[in-house]
Design a protein around this motif. Structure first.
Motif, PDB file in Angstrom:
ATOM      1  N   ASP A 132       0.839  -1.216   0.086  1.00 23.27           N
ATOM      2  CA  ASP A 132       0.095  -0.021   0.060  1.00 23.27           C
ATOM      3  C   ASP A 132       0.961   1.324   0.116  1.00 23.27           C
ATOM      4  O   ASP A 132       1.800   1.253   0.780  1.00 23.27           O
ATOM      5  CB  ASP A 132      -0.907  -0.070   1.238  1.00 23.27           C
ATOM      6  CG  ASP A 132      -1.907  -1.190   1.329  1.00 23.27           C
ATOM      7  OD1 ASP A 132      -2.303  -1.265   0.213  1.00 23.27           O
ATOM      8  OD2 ASP A 132      -2.365  -1.380   2.328  1.00 23.27           O
ATOM      9  N   GLY A 133       0.555   2.050  -0.984  1.00 22.76           N
ATOM     10  CA  GLY A 133       1.312   3.523  -0.949  1.00 22.76           C
ATOM     11  C   GLY A 133       2.513   3.500  -1.785  1.00 22.76           C
ATOM     12  O   GLY A 133       3.146   4.484  -2.150  1.00 22.76           O
ATOM     13  N   PHE A 134       2.699   2.312  -2.581  1.00 23.79           N
ATOM     14  CA  PHE A 134       3.767   2.202  -3.485  1.00 23.79           C
ATOM     15  C   PHE A 134       3.438   3.285  -4.645  1.00 23.79           C
ATOM     16  O   PHE A 134       2.588   3.300  -5.110  1.00 23.79           O
ATOM     17  CB  PHE A 134       4.258   0.741  -3.956  1.00 23.79           C
ATOM     18  CG  PHE A 134       5.251   0.762  -5.108  1.00 23.79           C
ATOM     19  CD1 PHE A 134       6.570   0.764  -4.731  1.00 23.79           C
ATOM     20  CD2 PHE A 134       4.936   0.539  -6.396  1.00 23.79           C
ATOM     21  CE1 PHE A 134       7.472   0.705  -5.437  1.00 23.79           C
ATOM     22  CE2 PHE A 134       5.872   0.597  -7.178  1.00 23.79           C
ATOM     23  CZ  PHE A 134       6.997   0.770  -6.903  1.00 23.79           C
ATOM     24  N   GLY A 135       4.421   4.010  -5.036  1.00 20.20           N
ATOM     25  CA  GLY A 135       4.348   4.859  -6.047  1.00 20.20           C
ATOM     26  C   GLY A 135       3.731   6.356  -5.739  1.00 20.20           C
ATOM     27  O   GLY A 135       3.610   7.139  -6.413  1.00 20.20           O
ATOM     28  N   GLN A 136       3.394   6.377  -4.379  1.00 18.66           N
ATOM     29  CA  GLN A 136       2.838   7.614  -3.854  1.00 18.66           C
ATOM     30  C   GLN A 136       3.822   8.313  -3.181  1.00 18.66           C
ATOM     31  O   GLN A 136       4.759   7.786  -2.592  1.00 18.66           O
ATOM     32  CB  GLN A 136       1.840   7.354  -3.220  1.00 18.66           C
ATOM     33  CG  GLN A 136       0.549   6.624  -3.526  1.00 18.66           C
ATOM     34  CD  GLN A 136      -0.479   6.169  -2.681  1.00 18.66           C
ATOM     35  OE1 GLN A 136      -0.369   6.607  -1.511  1.00 18.66           O
ATOM     36  NE2 GLN A 136      -1.643   5.736  -3.312  1.00 18.66           N
ATOM     37  N   GLU A 137       3.923   9.680  -3.289  1.00 16.10           N
ATOM     38  CA  GLU A 137       4.727  10.495  -2.595  1.00 16.10           C
ATOM     39  C   GLU A 137       4.023  11.561  -1.651  1.00 16.10           C
ATOM     40  O   GLU A 137       2.956  12.048  -1.982  1.00 16.10           O
ATOM     41  CB  GLU A 137       5.777  11.442  -3.396  1.00 16.10           C
ATOM     42  CG  GLU A 137       6.726  10.536  -4.197  1.00 16.10           C
ATOM     43  CD  GLU A 137       7.633  11.526  -4.625  1.00 16.10           C
ATOM     44  OE1 GLU A 137       8.369  12.375  -4.017  1.00 16.10           O
ATOM     45  OE2 GLU A 137       8.092  11.330  -5.821  1.00 16.10           O
ATOM     46  N   MET A 138       4.208  11.496  -0.504  1.00 15.42           N
ATOM     47  CA  MET A 138       3.665  12.360   0.586  1.00 15.42           C
ATOM     48  C   MET A 138       4.087  13.703   0.840  1.00 15.42           C
ATOM     49  O   MET A 138       5.471  13.744   0.683  1.00 15.42           O
ATOM     50  CB  MET A 138       3.428  11.792   2.093  1.00 15.42           C
ATOM     51  CG  MET A 138       2.740  10.422   1.948  1.00 15.42           C
ATOM     52  SD  MET A 138       1.232  10.560   1.518  1.00 15.42           S
ATOM     53  CE  MET A 138       0.543   8.763   1.422  1.00 15.42           C
ATOM     54  N   PHE A 139       3.622  15.079   0.867  1.00 14.87           N
ATOM     55  CA  PHE A 139       3.835  16.214   1.075  1.00 14.87           C
ATOM     56  C   PHE A 139       3.143  16.731   2.062  1.00 14.87           C
ATOM     57  O   PHE A 139       1.937  16.549   2.025  1.00 14.87           O
ATOM     58  CB  PHE A 139       3.895  16.974  -0.315  1.00 14.87           C
ATOM     59  CG  PHE A 139       4.698  16.386  -1.522  1.00 14.87           C
ATOM     60  CD1 PHE A 139       6.146  16.685  -1.673  1.00 14.87           C
ATOM     61  CD2 PHE A 139       4.013  15.700  -2.385  1.00 14.87           C
ATOM     62  CE1 PHE A 139       6.738  16.387  -2.758  1.00 14.87           C
ATOM     63  CE2 PHE A 139       4.822  15.404  -3.411  1.00 14.87           C
ATOM     64  CZ  PHE A 139       6.014  15.485  -3.652  1.00 14.87           C
ATOM     65  N   PRO A 140       3.837  17.748   2.851  1.00 14.30           N
ATOM     66  CA  PRO A 140       2.781  18.448   3.843  1.00 14.30           C
ATOM     67  C   PRO A 140       1.822  19.558   3.072  1.00 14.30           C
ATOM     68  O   PRO A 140       2.148  19.932   2.307  1.00 14.30           O
ATOM     69  CB  PRO A 140       3.991  19.477   4.506  1.00 14.30           C
ATOM     70  CG  PRO A 140       5.195  19.239   3.749  1.00 14.30           C
ATOM     71  CD  PRO A 140       5.200  18.242   2.871  1.00 14.30           C
ATOM     72  N   VAL A 141       0.665  19.262   3.670  1.00 17.58           N
ATOM     73  CA  VAL A 141      -0.381  20.042   3.252  1.00 17.58           C
ATOM     74  C   VAL A 141      -0.618  21.489   3.496  1.00 17.58           C
ATOM     75  O   VAL A 141      -0.899  22.205   2.747  1.00 17.58           O
ATOM     76  CB  VAL A 141      -1.858  19.166   3.496  1.00 17.58           C
ATOM     77  CG1 VAL A 141      -2.964  19.927   3.062  1.00 17.58           C
ATOM     78  CG2 VAL A 141      -1.776  17.836   3.208  1.00 17.58           C
TER      79      VAL A 141
END
Length: 136
Positions: free
Chosen positions: A98-107
């Motif tokens: 789960d979450g592979f290929g996703q990048e998280m950024f602060p909102v």
């Protein structure tokens, strides 16, 4: 091989999260890829020195020892698999996380950059949607 090293680093650094079962499978594949077949070793004491899990998983020695034994059992199931095959299996397993290929950024930040980025993406989407006929 380089891609294998990168996704392995992402797992160990905690950028990609896995369940306990997935982590044990991944660690078993990594040991097979990095060290070869299980039967080559008289004992798996060397696994205690090898980084198998993300650093934030556990600090408890008893739990770590139990997980290491499970990795040794997982490693045993991969006997006969070449390093390249084990690396490919590792990559395939990581791609199912789960979450592979996703990048998280602060909102939210001090400049409220999130609104700017949101408007930028909305404008880009509108542009490509309006010009879809031209690109076909």
């Amino acid at each position: 091989y380089q891609y294998y090293l990168q996704v392995k680093k992402d797992i160990l650094d905690g950028r990609l999260r896995s369940s306990l079962e997935q982590g044990i499978r991944l660690a078993g594949l990594a040991v097979q890829a990095d060290f070869g077949d299980y039967h080559q070793f008289e004992s798996h004491d060397f696994l205690r020195e090898y980084v198998l899990f993300p650093m934030d998983w556990t600090q408890d020695e008893a739990v770590l020892e139990e997980l290491t034994q499970k990795v040794a059992q997982e490693h045993r199931t991969h006997s006969g698999i070449t390093a390249a095959e084990a690396e490919l299996m590792y990559i395939n397993e990581v791609e199912r996380l789960d979450g592979f290929g996703q990048e998280m950024f602060p909102v939210k930040d001090d400049l409220e950059n999130a609104k700017y980025i949101s408007r930028l993406f909305a404008a880009r989407h509108k542009f490509y949607k309006q010009n879809k006929i031209c690109t076909e």
